[in-house]
Design a protein around this motif. Structure first.
Motif, short mmCIF file in Angstrom:
data_model
loop_
_atom_site.label_atom_id
_atom_site.label_comp_id
_atom_site.label_asym_id
_atom_site.label_seq_id
_atom_site.Cartn_x
_atom_site.Cartn_y
_atom_site.Cartn_z
N VAL A 114 -5.18 -29.39 15.01
CA VAL A 114 -5.20 -30.18 16.23
C VAL A 114 -6.61 -30.71 16.48
N THR A 115 -6.69 -31.96 16.85
CA THR A 115 -7.95 -32.57 17.27
C THR A 115 -7.99 -32.50 18.79
N SER A 116 -8.98 -31.79 19.33
CA SER A 116 -9.09 -31.66 20.78
C SER A 116 -9.72 -32.91 21.37
N VAL A 117 -9.06 -33.47 22.37
CA VAL A 117 -9.53 -34.68 23.04
C VAL A 117 -9.83 -34.33 24.49
N ALA A 163 -1.97 -28.22 20.53
CA ALA A 163 -2.17 -29.13 21.66
C ALA A 163 -1.34 -28.63 22.85
N ALA A 164 -1.94 -28.68 24.03
CA ALA A 164 -1.23 -28.31 25.25
C ALA A 164 -0.02 -29.22 25.43
N GLY A 179 -2.26 -38.19 9.52
CA GLY A 179 -2.69 -36.82 9.80
C GLY A 179 -3.15 -36.56 11.22
N LEU A 180 -2.73 -37.38 12.18
CA LEU A 180 -3.20 -37.22 13.55
C LEU A 180 -2.29 -36.29 14.35
N TYR A 181 -2.90 -35.27 14.91
CA TYR A 181 -2.28 -34.35 15.85
C TYR A 181 -3.37 -34.09 16.89
N ALA A 182 -3.26 -34.72 18.06
CA ALA A 182 -4.37 -34.72 19.01
C ALA A 182 -3.87 -34.48 20.43
N GLY A 183 -4.71 -33.80 21.20
CA GLY A 183 -4.44 -33.52 22.61
C GLY A 183 -5.47 -32.53 23.11
#
Length: 157
Positions: free
Chosen positions: A114-117, A71-72, A35-39
């Protein structure tokens, strides 16, 4: 497609993006494998409706006037299960336009947020000294300079 490919993550990055592998790989190893969607999260982005626009999307294809948080496009990571879910959704959905916006829209349809990093950054005067992923560099010469000399913070953040 899933039976022919075996991977844990996919990194999507523009050609003018640098990845600091010394920080990126440990971060990735500590991240969820599912389930990872990060940026770098982008909110409140308008859908381009004007036909001359490069990424024009007709309302018949995508009805909302704003994209969900995404994510950008300079760099983001997807776990393999998210890649396969989006690929499956692509088989039944006709989505066109900017790839990062469409990935975000499909992730949203699937209930994936989205997970914001914060360490995924665009080059600016407020760039951290050693970001994990740095986008928007522009030229090959600038990439080489940053790679050889490091990234220096030039502004007040």
């Amino acid at each position: 497609i899933g039976s022919r490919l075996s991977f844990n993550y996919a990194l999507v990055a523009d050609q003018d993006t640098l990845v600091n592998w010394q920080t990126f790989l440990p971060w990735l190893a500590s991240s969820s494998r599912q389930g990872l969607y990060a940026g770098r999260s982008v909110d409140n982005r308008l859908v381009q409706r004007d036909e001359p626009a490069k990424f024009h999307v007709p309302s018949e294809i995508y009805k909302p006037d704003m994209y969900p948080p995404m994510a950008a496009g300079f760099g983001y990571v997807l776990s393999s299960d998210v890649v396969f879910k989006i690929f499956s959704l692509l088989q039944e959905q006709q989505l066109v336009g900017e790839d990062d916006a469409m990935v975000g829209a499909m992730a949203s349809l699937l209930g994936i947020k989205v997970t914001s990093v914060s360490d995924f950054q665009m080059l600016s005067g407020c760039t951290a000294k050693y970001p994990m992923v740095l986008g928007g560099i522009g030229s090959a010469a600038k990439m080489k300079e940053l790679h050889n000399n490091g990234i220096q913070r030039t502004g007040v953040c």
